[in-house]
Design a protein around this motif. Structure first.
Motif, PDB file in Angstrom:
ATOM      1  N   VAL A 154     -28.749  10.258  94.462  1.00 15.35           N
ATOM      2  CA  VAL A 154     -28.033   9.112  95.011  1.00 15.35           C
ATOM      3  C   VAL A 154     -28.884   7.860  94.863  1.00 15.35           C
ATOM      4  N   VAL A 155     -28.222   6.716  95.029  1.00 14.21           N
ATOM      5  CA  VAL A 155     -28.911   5.433  94.994  1.00 14.21           C
ATOM      6  C   VAL A 155     -29.372   5.092  96.407  1.00 14.21           C
ATOM      7  N   VAL A 156     -30.654   4.779  96.541  1.00 14.70           N
ATOM      8  CA  VAL A 156     -31.259   4.517  97.847  1.00 14.70           C
ATOM      9  C   VAL A 156     -32.051   3.208  97.754  1.00 14.70           C
ATOM     10  N   LEU A 157     -32.135   2.516  98.861  1.00 13.17           N
ATOM     11  CA  LEU A 157     -32.967   1.319  98.902  1.00 13.17           C
ATOM     12  C   LEU A 157     -34.427   1.692  98.615  1.00 13.17           C
ATOM     13  N   LYS A 158     -35.049   0.953  97.720  1.00 12.55           N
ATOM     14  CA  LYS A 158     -36.414   1.253  97.284  1.00 12.55           C
ATOM     15  C   LYS A 158     -37.398   1.244  98.457  1.00 12.55           C
ATOM     16  N   ASP A 159     -37.274   0.264  99.342  1.00 11.74           N
ATOM     17  CA  ASP A 159     -38.211   0.171 100.459  1.00 11.74           C
ATOM     18  C   ASP A 159     -38.088   1.356 101.403  1.00 11.74           C
ATOM     19  N   THR A 160     -36.890   1.936 101.497  1.00 14.06           N
ATOM     20  CA  THR A 160     -36.710   3.134 102.326  1.00 14.06           C
ATOM     21  C   THR A 160     -37.474   4.315 101.740  1.00 14.06           C
ATOM     22  N   VAL A 161     -37.397   4.468 100.428  1.00 14.51           N
ATOM     23  CA  VAL A 161     -38.109   5.565  99.765  1.00 14.51           C
ATOM     24  C   VAL A 161     -39.622   5.356  99.902  1.00 14.51           C
ATOM     25  N   ILE A 162     -40.074   4.112  99.768  1.00 19.34           N
ATOM     26  CA  ILE A 162     -41.507   3.827  99.933  1.00 19.34           C
ATOM     27  C   ILE A 162     -41.942   4.134 101.357  1.00 19.34           C
ATOM     28  N   TYR A 163     -41.125   3.776 102.338  1.00 19.54           N
ATOM     29  CA  TYR A 163     -41.428   4.072 103.740  1.00 19.54           C
ATOM     30  C   TYR A 163     -41.590   5.574 103.943  1.00 19.54           C
ATOM     31  N   CYS A 164     -40.656   6.343 103.422  1.00 16.14           N
ATOM     32  CA  CYS A 164     -40.712   7.798 103.599  1.00 16.14           C
ATOM     33  C   CYS A 164     -41.893   8.408 102.849  1.00 16.14           C
ATOM     34  N   THR A 165     -42.204   7.875 101.668  1.00 20.09           N
ATOM     35  CA  THR A 165     -43.361   8.352 100.914  1.00 20.09           C
ATOM     36  C   THR A 165     -44.654   8.012 101.653  1.00 20.09           C
ATOM     37  N   ALA A 166     -44.705   6.823 102.251  1.00 20.41           N
ATOM     38  CA  ALA A 166     -45.873   6.434 103.040  1.00 20.41           C
ATOM     39  C   ALA A 166     -46.031   7.333 104.265  1.00 20.41           C
ATOM     40  N   GLU A 167     -44.915   7.785 104.826  1.00 15.76           N
ATOM     41  CA  GLU A 167     -44.965   8.746 105.934  1.00 15.76           C
ATOM     42  C   GLU A 167     -45.613  10.039 105.462  1.00 15.76           C
ATOM     43  N   LYS A 168     -45.218  10.472 104.283  1.00 14.95           N
ATOM     44  CA  LYS A 168     -45.761  11.708 103.715  1.00 14.95           C
ATOM     45  C   LYS A 168     -47.243  11.554 103.368  1.00 14.95           C
ATOM     46  N   TYR A 169     -47.636  10.397 102.861  1.00 16.20           N
ATOM     47  CA  TYR A 169     -49.008  10.170 102.424  1.00 16.20           C
ATOM     48  C   TYR A 169     -49.934   9.776 103.576  1.00 16.20           C
ATOM     49  N   GLY A 170     -49.391   9.509 104.754  1.00 16.24           N
ATOM     50  CA  GLY A 170     -50.221   9.096 105.876  1.00 16.24           C
ATOM     51  C   GLY A 170     -50.717   7.673 105.768  1.00 16.24           C
TER      52      GLY A 170
ATOM     53  N   ARG B 140     -45.158  -0.053 107.628  1.00 16.64           N
ATOM     54  CA  ARG B 140     -44.798  -1.316 108.269  1.00 16.64           C
ATOM     55  C   ARG B 140     -44.430  -2.373 107.239  1.00 16.64           C
ATOM     56  N   LEU B 141     -45.174  -2.402 106.131  1.00 17.57           N
ATOM     57  CA  LEU B 141     -44.888  -3.369 105.075  1.00 17.57           C
ATOM     58  C   LEU B 141     -43.519  -3.117 104.455  1.00 17.57           C
ATOM     59  N   ALA B 142     -43.207  -1.863 104.158  1.00 17.06           N
ATOM     60  CA  ALA B 142     -41.919  -1.515 103.555  1.00 17.06           C
ATOM     61  C   ALA B 142     -40.766  -1.858 104.492  1.00 17.06           C
ATOM     62  N   LEU B 143     -40.945  -1.592 105.784  1.00 16.36           N
ATOM     63  CA  LEU B 143     -39.895  -1.895 106.755  1.00 16.36           C
ATOM     64  C   LEU B 143     -39.673  -3.399 106.854  1.00 16.36           C
ATOM     65  N   ARG B 144     -40.758  -4.150 106.826  1.00 20.76           N
ATOM     66  CA  ARG B 144     -40.633  -5.605 106.891  1.00 20.76           C
ATOM     67  C   ARG B 144     -39.914  -6.156 105.667  1.00 20.76           C
ATOM     68  N   LYS B 145     -40.230  -5.622 104.511  1.00 21.67           N
ATOM     69  CA  LYS B 145     -39.573  -6.080 103.284  1.00 21.67           C
ATOM     70  C   LYS B 145     -38.093  -5.716 103.276  1.00 21.67           C
ATOM     71  N   GLN B 146     -37.787  -4.527 103.758  1.00 21.45           N
ATOM     72  CA  GLN B 146     -36.382  -4.123 103.780  1.00 21.45           C
ATOM     73  C   GLN B 146     -35.575  -5.034 104.699  1.00 21.45           C
TER      74      GLN B 146
END
Length: 280
Positions: free
Chosen positions: A170-186, A192-198
């Motif tokens: 599916v098509v997803v907002l890029k900043d959402t995927v970055i946020y979730c990846t940052a969650e995984k990477y710690g 916070r940066l991804a959420l602010r940009k979104q």
């Protein structure tokens, strides 16, 4: 008498000449002193600046990020290859653990087949530079933040804000995927940066918001109170648009925790408007 007068005039002339000479000497001594001090201060400032530049250059040359081992990373189904310094990757606890597992290997290589290459590229850019494209820019005229090439009136619409995620199709907002990846990477700062940009994105289709919200719920822990809350608030603010959306109806019929949370959030919102304390 004449001789005495002449002697007196001679002495007076000599005294005046000596005083004048002494005054000139004092004057000429003071003026160069002030000028010399300025020159000395300027020379000292230049030397200090040069020393600081040399110190910074030396620090950059011995920076751990520039002398640590190079690690090869194979990302996604396409097996795109990236190279990064181990010390840079080690800012992420998740990637640091993977690097340690490769310590005794001749070839340092990490495989991440479930990650998206475009997203990993943004994460890597953040690890090296502290931000990722599109970067945040401060508009001094409006005293507000904006995205380069995105929220600027002159360059509006040139930034691709969505991404097709192969893992879910599916098509997803890029900043959402970055946020979730940052969650995984710690990487909480990247979250916070991804959420602010979104939050600076606008003109997003209802279908994209819903698929992104589902992705966020599937890839964040149940106690996440930031990204999930962001989507709930976004849907509530745009409730009149979502009420007419066929996609919203289909998604709600499919159900899920997202829509129960949305129901609770809507109830709380209505209670706040009515000034009633919600039981939720």
């Amino acid at each position: 008498m004449f001789s005495s007068s002449r002697t007196q005039r001679t002495n007076d002339s000599f005294s005046k000449h000596r005083a004048s000479k002494s005054k000139k000497q004092r004057t000429s001594f003071r003026a160069p002193s002030s000028s010399s001090n300025r020159r000395y201060e300027e020379a000292a400032a230049e030397q200090l600046q040069h020393a600081q530049q040399q110190q910074q250059a030396a620090a950059a040359q011995v920076s751990p990020s520039l002398v640590s081992a190079i690690v090869t990373l194979c990302i996604g189904r396409e097996q795109r290859l990236f190279a990064a310094h181990e010390d840079v990757l080690s800012h992420s606890p998740y990637l640091a653990a993977l690097c340690r597992s490769q310590f005794f290997e001749t070839t340092r290589r990490i495989d991440l087949p479930d990650d998206e290459p475009e997203i990993f590229s943004s994460v890597l850019e953040y690890l090296y530079k502290g931000d990722y494209y599109p970067r945040l820019e401060y508009d001094k005229r409006r005293h507000s933040w904006q995205l380069e090439d995105g929220t600027s009136e002159v360059r509006q619409g040139t930034v691709e804000s969505t991404l097709f995620v192969n893992g879910v199709g599916v098509v997803v907002l890029k900043d959402t995927v970055i946020y979730c990846t940052a969650e995984k990477y710690g990487l909480p700062e990247l979250q916070r940066l991804a959420l602010r940009k979104q939050g600076l994105q606008s003109g997003i289709q209802c279908s994209t918001i819903l698929t992104s919200a589902r992705y966020a719920y599937a890839h964040t822990p149940d106690d996440d109170s930031k990204l999930r809350a962001h989507y709930l608030a976004l849907i509530i603010r745009s409730r009149h648009t979502f009420k007419r959306s066929g996609t919203m109806q289909v998604e709600m019929e499919a159900g899920g925790k997202l829509f129960f949370d949305l129901f609770v959030a809507m109830v709380n919102h209505m209670d706040d408007l009515a000034g009633v304390k919600s039981p939720y």
